[in-house]
Design a protein around this motif. Sequence first.
Motif, PDB file in Angstrom:
ATOM      1  N   UNK A   7      48.058  -1.240  50.419  1.00 52.04           N
ATOM      2  CA  UNK A   7      48.960  -0.947  51.732  1.00 52.04           C
ATOM      3  C   UNK A   7      48.333  -2.454  52.405  1.00 52.04           C
ATOM      4  N   UNK A  29      47.476   4.843  58.218  1.00 51.60           N
ATOM      5  CA  UNK A  29      48.164   5.559  56.876  1.00 51.60           C
ATOM      6  C   UNK A  29      47.131   6.235  55.958  1.00 51.60           C
ATOM      7  N   UNK A  88      51.016  -1.401  59.148  1.00 50.56           N
ATOM      8  CA  UNK A  88      50.314  -1.004  57.729  1.00 50.56           C
ATOM      9  C   UNK A  88      51.597  -0.708  56.958  1.00 50.56           C
ATOM     10  N   UNK A  89      51.732  -1.135  55.833  1.00 52.95           N
ATOM     11  CA  UNK A  89      52.827  -0.448  55.052  1.00 52.95           C
ATOM     12  C   UNK A  89      52.620  -0.705  53.585  1.00 52.95           C
ATOM     13  N   UNK A  90      52.980   0.308  52.854  1.00 54.49           N
ATOM     14  CA  UNK A  90      52.691   0.483  51.315  1.00 54.49           C
ATOM     15  C   UNK A  90      53.317  -0.816  50.695  1.00 54.49           C
ATOM     16  N   UNK A 128      56.398   2.572  56.981  1.00 55.60           N
ATOM     17  CA  UNK A 128      55.775   1.596  57.880  1.00 55.60           C
ATOM     18  C   UNK A 128      55.317   2.350  58.953  1.00 55.60           C
ATOM     19  N   UNK A 159      46.325   1.035  60.848  1.00 56.85           N
ATOM     20  CA  UNK A 159      47.345   0.170  61.096  1.00 56.85           C
ATOM     21  C   UNK A 159      47.005  -0.796  62.387  1.00 56.85           C
TER      22      UNK A 159
END
Lengths: 470, 436
Positions: free
Chosen positions: B392, A418, B371-373, B361, A470
């Motif tokens: 995150x 991200x 990983x996701x805010x 996502x 990620x």
Amino acid sequence: MRADARAAAGSDAVAQVCRTAALVAAAVDSAVEPAHWNRFDTFVESRTRTVHTLDSVTGTETITGEETGAHTRLIAPNGAPLSIAVTGPTHHLVDMSLNQLRQIDGSGHHADGSPSPHSAVRRRQPGREPGADLLGVYLTELGRAVDRVRDVVSRVITFSELHRAVACEHSGDSAGDRQVRRRLHLELRTARGGVGEDGVVLAAGDELADPSVIGPFLDRALRRARMAEVRAAAPEGKLSVVFAEATAGVVMHELVGHLLEADIIASGGTALSDRLGHRVCPLPVTVVDDPTLAERWGSFVVDDEGRPALPTPLIEDGQVCGILSDRTRGSLAGAAYVGHNARRATHEHLPLPRMSNLVMSAGTDRLEDVISDLDSAIYCDGLTRGQVDPAAGRFTLSMTSGRIIRSGHLAESLGPAILTGDVLDVLGAIRAVGDDVDDMQTVCGKAGQQVLVEMSAPSVLISAIDVVRA
Amino acid sequence: MSTSPGRGGAVPAPRPVAGACQGIEDAAAVASQARAGELIEIHGRFTATTQITATGSEASRAQTAGLRCMAAVRSFANGGAGFAYTTDVSSAGLQWAVAAARATRSSAQPPPPPGTKHVDDARWEDSSPALAQFEEAWTAPGPDSEVVLRRSRTSVLHVRSDGVHVGYTEGSTSAVVRRGPRAETAWSRDLRPSDLIELVERTAATDREQPWSLLRHPVVFLGGAGAAITAVIVRALVESPAPVAVDIAARLPSQFRILDDGADPDGPAGGPVDAEGWPTAQLVLAEGGELVIDPTAWGPPSKVSGPRGRAWRPDLARPPVRTPSNVALVADLTATEGEAEVRFEDIGRGLACDSLTFGALSFDAETAAFAVPCSGRLIRRGELTTRRVRGVLQGTVADLVAGILEVHPRSTFVPLVCGVRAVDVLVAHGVAMRSG
């Protein structure tokens, strides 16, 4: 089908939706009491879609269909808006609109006497269109060509074709447009687990037989798959990122385009709308939204409110200079901004200011030189799922594909990450703009509406972005 | 509604939109025109919607009324299948779609066997009060906020040339309250004005969010955030390679299960029958450390095996696909006995996460890394503070499920990629929050 025959079919389709829009508009005008409502505009859309999928694992599949509907906007004397959206048989759109109007308006006004739309209906004959068999041959040949590549273990080829005829009636004026979109997409997987894909917009199906179109298309997907066979974990922290050409267009789409859309500005301002007339990039960057470009994914002749398409400069020489707007949001930020950017996902949706083809002009830097000057950085050539918080000016972008830059050279491929940061900080951190330009086509989602958009951009170096893997 | 009069018989009129889609009465007649050796399937939906959007002032009150008729047609013959859809649900339109489906018949696909002939649909009806009553109960929270109320009623009709003929009506009401970047959603077949008031209170103005990092600390996912993290887990079970999915199921503590219940009328997806006319039922995706449904069981119905009754059509412009409907992360009763909710006093330091940006996502199916805010409030010395932070969240789904200590399901579902039950989840370890 020959070109002149296609053009004739297209003009027929536009004429039909224009007639239907006029009929729905006239019926609604005669049904409403001005004391309750005044009609603002009536939009009619007819779309046909065909998707051919050749999956080496599950086989061949074709889906086809048609969809027609009308959307009428009305305004109460106090300014409150009302929308009537109906989807169904063309010859029922008048009755369906009036039926919905009666439920809302409660006036009990009867629709008897409204003009009958039945004479405007012309049914398409079932069966394949001329040339469809040839298309199947081209696609099958392409499938065989991919299957001949030594280490490809599976592939999915998709050819989609969309014909969209639209008409909008507003204050007695009506305008129509016909948009045709054809796109070929390939996703393949290699024996070592690498997945690569590429897409190309086609003006006509017979381009599938053109080696100069298909060869590079196949090569790009293969190269990406082989690069993705071994992927290292992305580094983390505040890093320099080189966005590949086209991929930088996604960055501009999220960071510039969305923050200059009038509906988003009206809902509380954005980090960029507050900077109208001010420099936000240290380099002479130019970003224009241009729906008038021929045969692009986001092009149109008139927008979905019936206004003629025009290019809209958003950033010129590094300064914020324009916004994307529509009829109802024409004057914002203390200046009159003409709204020609109204788009709807379908006739069921309200028009919103949207991007079409976002074009970032090329710079003067050579990508090789930019990379060779970097000791440690990320080269990002795949982005998806961008999100931006307009008021706070925060964004996140999901990197799906990239490589590490080490000592001035592209090194191993990276896993997903991200990328996040502050819009103004990141625009202010643009350090180089490449002399290379490429485009990509995608679907942009906003407020539940998906529209086709294109981004065209050179490679861009941004000196500091937060990276979380990620 | 429902029951089958047999081939060519009269079709009951779809209740919410009767009269608007006259031609669908001919669906059975059109289907009955199947050729020798051919099976025709017509799946129709007729949806009426009403929506009110308000930001406080009377002039900003926007209304929308929608009516949508659409039918999807499949033609099966000689081992192949063709698909077409149309919004022209008149007899002529349906005949066009049948002809188009025949013309596109190519994929190797046998016809699905006939499903049920009777549907009891009463539990899928909407019993929420009129939208006007919600407006009366709601006081505008301010010019920076927006409330969207939406009611939807859909009649579903499934007709086949071999005499299958079922239909039912489902309805729901939803409310969305947005204030700045925060949005809260409630969906129900029995939404109450008090639910809307609760949403408004949840989006009340809070401190500005600050970037934050929290490594190796507990995270409590609350309500909608719990639903979003459940959706991440289910995505891994469905999309990752089988060995990865098996490992995730193995690391899920044995007192927790993951369910998929297309027959649960409290969920926004599902229904009494699936998109191929088969009765729905509750399925277990993972329990007792085992993966019950393999990832290869999801996809086009003709390409996968496993129990029927789980084929869905997100929209009618595509053939049905086997996909999760209403999923839930649940705990055995003994695991949460006496505990209605997560006790913050047992957590020295951590995050109470009430918002995950599911649309952003980032997910790697090969490894189930994500990983996701996110944003939420800090927990310090066992107390929930008012300090809002953002970052995150990062980890692998296997580590995430291994760290689950408590699960407290709520009564509501959240519409995400499928229906997901809102849930409070305490994860002791396995996810990190990085400043971003």
